[in-house]
Motif scaffolding. Structure first.
Motif, PDB file in Angstrom:
ATOM      1  N   SER A  28      -2.752 -21.121 -14.026  1.00  0.00           N
ATOM      2  CA  SER A  28      -4.203 -21.309 -13.957  1.00  0.00           C
ATOM      3  C   SER A  28      -4.766 -21.052 -12.568  1.00  0.00           C
ATOM      4  O   SER A  28      -5.982 -20.901 -12.409  1.00  0.00           O
ATOM      5  N   ILE A  29      -3.905 -20.973 -11.577  1.00  0.00           N
ATOM      6  CA  ILE A  29      -4.366 -20.754 -10.207  1.00  0.00           C
ATOM      7  C   ILE A  29      -4.582 -19.273  -9.899  1.00  0.00           C
ATOM      8  O   ILE A  29      -5.235 -18.913  -8.907  1.00  0.00           O
ATOM      9  N   VAL A  30      -4.081 -18.406 -10.777  1.00  0.00           N
ATOM     10  CA  VAL A  30      -3.988 -16.986 -10.453  1.00  0.00           C
ATOM     11  C   VAL A  30      -5.354 -16.314 -10.351  1.00  0.00           C
ATOM     12  O   VAL A  30      -5.563 -15.449  -9.489  1.00  0.00           O
ATOM     13  N   MET A  31      -6.290 -16.690 -11.220  1.00  0.00           N
ATOM     14  CA  MET A  31      -7.568 -15.984 -11.207  1.00  0.00           C
ATOM     15  C   MET A  31      -8.287 -16.152  -9.877  1.00  0.00           C
ATOM     16  O   MET A  31      -8.803 -15.186  -9.308  1.00  0.00           O
ATOM     17  N   ALA A  32      -8.324 -17.368  -9.372  1.00  0.00           N
ATOM     18  CA  ALA A  32      -8.987 -17.584  -8.088  1.00  0.00           C
ATOM     19  C   ALA A  32      -8.224 -16.914  -6.953  1.00  0.00           C
ATOM     20  O   ALA A  32      -8.842 -16.399  -6.006  1.00  0.00           O
ATOM     21  N   LEU A  33      -6.893 -16.900  -7.023  1.00  0.00           N
ATOM     22  CA  LEU A  33      -6.112 -16.164  -6.034  1.00  0.00           C
ATOM     23  C   LEU A  33      -6.499 -14.689  -6.026  1.00  0.00           C
ATOM     24  O   LEU A  33      -6.725 -14.088  -4.967  1.00  0.00           O
ATOM     25  N   GLY A  34      -6.581 -14.108  -7.219  1.00  0.00           N
ATOM     26  CA  GLY A  34      -6.934 -12.701  -7.327  1.00  0.00           C
ATOM     27  C   GLY A  34      -8.343 -12.419  -6.855  1.00  0.00           C
ATOM     28  O   GLY A  34      -8.607 -11.396  -6.209  1.00  0.00           O
ATOM     29  N   ASN A  35      -9.255 -13.315  -7.167  1.00  0.00           N
ATOM     30  CA  ASN A  35     -10.642 -13.108  -6.754  1.00  0.00           C
ATOM     31  C   ASN A  35     -10.797 -13.251  -5.248  1.00  0.00           C
ATOM     32  O   ASN A  35     -11.566 -12.508  -4.624  1.00  0.00           O
ATOM     33  N   LEU A  36     -10.085 -14.202  -4.645  1.00  0.00           N
ATOM     34  CA  LEU A  36     -10.142 -14.328  -3.190  1.00  0.00           C
ATOM     35  C   LEU A  36      -9.536 -13.085  -2.529  1.00  0.00           C
ATOM     36  O   LEU A  36     -10.073 -12.577  -1.534  1.00  0.00           O
ATOM     37  N   ALA A  37      -8.448 -12.594  -3.094  1.00  0.00           N
ATOM     38  CA  ALA A  37      -7.867 -11.357  -2.571  1.00  0.00           C
ATOM     39  C   ALA A  37      -8.856 -10.207  -2.680  1.00  0.00           C
ATOM     40  O   ALA A  37      -8.953  -9.368  -1.774  1.00  0.00           O
ATOM     41  N   ALA A  38      -9.619 -10.162  -3.781  1.00  0.00           N
ATOM     42  CA  ALA A  38     -10.617  -9.105  -3.950  1.00  0.00           C
ATOM     43  C   ALA A  38     -11.736  -9.228  -2.920  1.00  0.00           C
ATOM     44  O   ALA A  38     -12.292  -8.224  -2.465  1.00  0.00           O
ATOM     45  N   VAL A  39     -12.084 -10.460  -2.553  1.00  0.00           N
ATOM     46  CA  VAL A  39     -13.060 -10.667  -1.478  1.00  0.00           C
ATOM     47  C   VAL A  39     -12.532 -10.057  -0.183  1.00  0.00           C
ATOM     48  O   VAL A  39     -13.257  -9.342   0.539  1.00  0.00           O
ATOM     49  N   TYR A  40     -11.269 -10.307   0.124  1.00  0.00           N
ATOM     50  CA  TYR A  40     -10.679  -9.759   1.341  1.00  0.00           C
ATOM     51  C   TYR A  40     -10.608  -8.229   1.271  1.00  0.00           C
ATOM     52  O   TYR A  40     -10.905  -7.541   2.258  1.00  0.00           O
ATOM     53  N   SER A  41     -10.237  -7.703   0.105  1.00  0.00           N
ATOM     54  CA  SER A  41     -10.186  -6.257  -0.047  1.00  0.00           C
ATOM     55  C   SER A  41     -11.565  -5.637   0.152  1.00  0.00           C
ATOM     56  O   SER A  41     -11.703  -4.577   0.779  1.00  0.00           O
ATOM     57  N   GLY A  42     -12.580  -6.303  -0.389  1.00  0.00           N
ATOM     58  CA  GLY A  42     -13.937  -5.793  -0.248  1.00  0.00           C
ATOM     59  C   GLY A  42     -14.398  -5.723   1.193  1.00  0.00           C
ATOM     60  O   GLY A  42     -15.285  -4.933   1.546  1.00  0.00           O
ATOM     61  N   GLN A  43     -13.779  -6.525   2.049  1.00  0.00           N
ATOM     62  CA  GLN A  43     -14.091  -6.536   3.478  1.00  0.00           C
ATOM     63  C   GLN A  43     -13.126  -5.683   4.290  1.00  0.00           C
ATOM     64  O   GLN A  43     -13.212  -5.658   5.516  1.00  0.00           O
ATOM     65  N   GLY A  44     -12.215  -4.997   3.594  1.00  0.00           N
ATOM     66  CA  GLY A  44     -11.221  -4.192   4.300  1.00  0.00           C
ATOM     67  C   GLY A  44     -10.082  -5.002   4.887  1.00  0.00           C
ATOM     68  O   GLY A  44      -9.309  -4.484   5.705  1.00  0.00           O
ATOM     69  N   ARG A  45      -9.926  -6.247   4.472  1.00  0.00           N
ATOM     70  CA  ARG A  45      -8.892  -7.132   5.007  1.00  0.00           C
ATOM     71  C   ARG A  45      -7.643  -7.058   4.108  1.00  0.00           C
ATOM     72  O   ARG A  45      -7.215  -8.022   3.492  1.00  0.00           O
ATOM     73  N   TYR A  46      -7.041  -5.882   4.054  1.00  0.00           N
ATOM     74  CA  TYR A  46      -5.964  -5.650   3.105  1.00  0.00           C
ATOM     75  C   TYR A  46      -4.702  -6.428   3.431  1.00  0.00           C
ATOM     76  O   TYR A  46      -3.964  -6.833   2.523  1.00  0.00           O
ATOM     77  N   ASP A  47      -4.447  -6.653   4.705  1.00  0.00           N
ATOM     78  CA  ASP A  47      -3.268  -7.440   5.067  1.00  0.00           C
ATOM     79  C   ASP A  47      -3.395  -8.887   4.601  1.00  0.00           C
ATOM     80  O   ASP A  47      -2.374  -9.558   4.362  1.00  0.00           O
ATOM     81  N   ASP A  48      -4.631  -9.382   4.472  1.00  0.00           N
ATOM     82  CA  ASP A  48      -4.855 -10.717   3.909  1.00  0.00           C
ATOM     83  C   ASP A  48      -4.803 -10.689   2.390  1.00  0.00           C
ATOM     84  O   ASP A  48      -4.381 -11.666   1.754  1.00  0.00           O
ATOM     85  N   ALA A  49      -5.241  -9.589   1.797  1.00  0.00           N
ATOM     86  CA  ALA A  49      -5.326  -9.500   0.338  1.00  0.00           C
ATOM     87  C   ALA A  49      -3.955  -9.344  -0.317  1.00  0.00           C
ATOM     88  O   ALA A  49      -3.679  -9.984  -1.345  1.00  0.00           O
ATOM     89  N   VAL A  50      -3.105  -8.500   0.242  1.00  0.00           N
ATOM     90  CA  VAL A  50      -1.838  -8.158  -0.420  1.00  0.00           C
ATOM     91  C   VAL A  50      -0.977  -9.384  -0.725  1.00  0.00           C
ATOM     92  O   VAL A  50      -0.482  -9.530  -1.855  1.00  0.00           O
ATOM     93  N   PRO A  51      -0.766 -10.331   0.207  1.00  0.00           N
ATOM     94  CA  PRO A  51       0.066 -11.495  -0.143  1.00  0.00           C
ATOM     95  C   PRO A  51      -0.502 -12.334  -1.282  1.00  0.00           C
ATOM     96  O   PRO A  51       0.264 -12.898  -2.081  1.00  0.00           O
ATOM     97  N   LEU A  52      -1.824 -12.414  -1.379  1.00  0.00           N
ATOM     98  CA  LEU A  52      -2.428 -13.183  -2.468  1.00  0.00           C
ATOM     99  C   LEU A  52      -2.215 -12.491  -3.810  1.00  0.00           C
ATOM    100  O   LEU A  52      -1.885 -13.137  -4.811  1.00  0.00           O
ATOM    101  N   TYR A  53      -2.409 -11.173  -3.847  1.00  0.00           N
ATOM    102  CA  TYR A  53      -2.147 -10.438  -5.089  1.00  0.00           C
ATOM    103  C   TYR A  53      -0.694 -10.577  -5.508  1.00  0.00           C
ATOM    104  O   TYR A  53      -0.383 -10.809  -6.691  1.00  0.00           O
ATOM    105  N   ARG A  54       0.222 -10.434  -4.547  1.00  0.00           N
ATOM    106  CA  ARG A  54       1.648 -10.507  -4.882  1.00  0.00           C
ATOM    107  C   ARG A  54       2.040 -11.915  -5.329  1.00  0.00           C
ATOM    108  O   ARG A  54       2.872 -12.074  -6.240  1.00  0.00           O
ATOM    109  N   ARG A  55       1.440 -12.916  -4.717  1.00  0.00           N
ATOM    110  CA  ARG A  55       1.701 -14.290  -5.151  1.00  0.00           C
ATOM    111  C   ARG A  55       1.227 -14.490  -6.589  1.00  0.00           C
ATOM    112  O   ARG A  55       1.937 -15.077  -7.415  1.00  0.00           O
ATOM    113  N   GLY A  56       0.036 -14.010  -6.895  1.00  0.00           N
ATOM    114  CA  GLY A  56      -0.484 -14.143  -8.254  1.00  0.00           C
ATOM    115  C   GLY A  56       0.386 -13.436  -9.273  1.00  0.00           C
ATOM    116  O   GLY A  56       0.664 -13.976 -10.358  1.00  0.00           O
ATOM    117  N   LEU A  57       0.832 -12.220  -8.961  1.00  0.00           N
ATOM    118  CA  LEU A  57       1.703 -11.494  -9.876  1.00  0.00           C
ATOM    119  C   LEU A  57       3.019 -12.223 -10.097  1.00  0.00           C
ATOM    120  O   LEU A  57       3.522 -12.298 -11.230  1.00  0.00           O
TER     121      LEU A  57
END
Length: 320
Positions: free
Chosen positions: A156-185
């Protein structure tokens, strides 16, 4: 050209309905329950326009039964907001989410998982509108609530993890986004196996981050896997399939594989038109991608024709 559009990812949590908290079985409640079930089926099939009037009716019945500020009204408000969200009607969805959040905060307390659900959905709406400074604290709060309530490895935690990662991606903060996406997966794969359709959103958005890190082989592997899982789960005519087609096309365009990219962009457009209609804001994003491809090929007349259609859609929907 936009490489990928960050995928909408509110569906599962938003529509995990709890029909009644504590109430007798009245006729109106039974009717609302049946309407809600049918609405969920239409929603999960990607038929948002058909689900909308049912969600509106379910909310009206709940308000009549319990009053406008009762805990039983919060979920129908959330569901109606989610359908408007998926129709691209963000200005309509926002006050519905806010009202649902206020009711849940008051009736269930600020640390309830139901509050976390609406925080996730409102945060993702702000993400979609590129209101990143407003989205980030809501999504972090949603994650913190669920970590405290169910632990860090509950699905149940995954959706918010993915959405926060998408926020970081939208700002070009890919190094912050990738660990969150991988954790969710990792959480989803451990819970449901490697072919869970809900994991495809994370696959696609992780692929987007990889593309922006120039990790193209890793991105293509993920995108093809996401496409296969999505089609197997939902069939070829679903909005998620249209998004998957766009995502793989965008990668091919970046790699200079223009014929492959054009074919997939066109398939994506056709699938969106069939599933969401000709004026959905997500369709404008795909058209922009196709127009960008045409410009790169020097096909300026084709590009202008596609851009005119994209602009018309944005004019109707108010999309950015």
């Amino acid at each position: 050209m936009k490489a990928l559009k960050a995928s909408i990812c509110v569906a599962v949590t938003a529509l995990a309905l709890s029909l009644s908290l504590a109430a007798p079985s009245h006729a109106e409640q039974d009717e609302a329950s049946a309407i809600t079930q049918r609405m969920k089926e239409l929603y999960q099939a990607g038929k948002y326009a058909e689900a909308l009037p049912l969600a509106q009716k379910a909310l009206a019945l709940r308000e009549k039964e319990f009053g406008p500020d009762d805990a039983n009204v919060a979920m129908p408000l959330n569901d109606l907001g989610t359908i408007h969200y998926n129709l691209g009607q963000y200005a309509v969805a926002e006050p519905l989410y806010k009202r649902s959040l206020a009711i849940r905060d008051k009736t269930l307390g600020p640390d309830s998982t139901e509050v976390a659900t609406v925080l996730n959905n409102l945060g993702d709406l702000y993400r979609a509108e590129e209101r990143y400074a407003e989205a980030e604290p809501l999504l972090k709060r949603s994650i913190a609530i669920r970590e405290k309530a169910v632990g860090p490895n509950d699905p149940s935690i995954v959706m918010a993890l993915g959405n926060l990662a998408a926020v970081y991606s939208g700002q070009g903060r890919y190094d912050d986004a990738v660990p969150l996406y991988r954790r969710g997966l990792a959480v989803l794969e451990k819970a449901y196996g490697p072919d869970d359709p809900e994991a495809t959103i994370l696959m696609s958005n992780l692929a987007d981050a990889y593309i922006n890190q120039h990790r193209y082989a890793d991105a293509e592997r993920l995108l093809k896997r996401a496409m296969a899982v999505t089609e197997k789960a939902y069939g070829p005519d679903h909005p998620d399939v249209a998004q998957a087609l766009n995502n793989l096309a965008a990668l091919y365009a970046r790699q200079g594989r223009r014929a492959d990219a054009e074919r997939l962009f066109k398939q994506s457009v056709a699938t969106y038109e069939k599933t969401l209609g000709p004026n959905h804001p997500d369709l404008a994003d795909i058209l922009d991608n196709l127009a960008g491809l045409y410009r790169e090929e020097g096909r300026y007349a084709d590009a202008q024709q596609v851009i005119k259609r994209s602009m018309a859609i944005r004019g109707k929907t108010g999309a950015i």
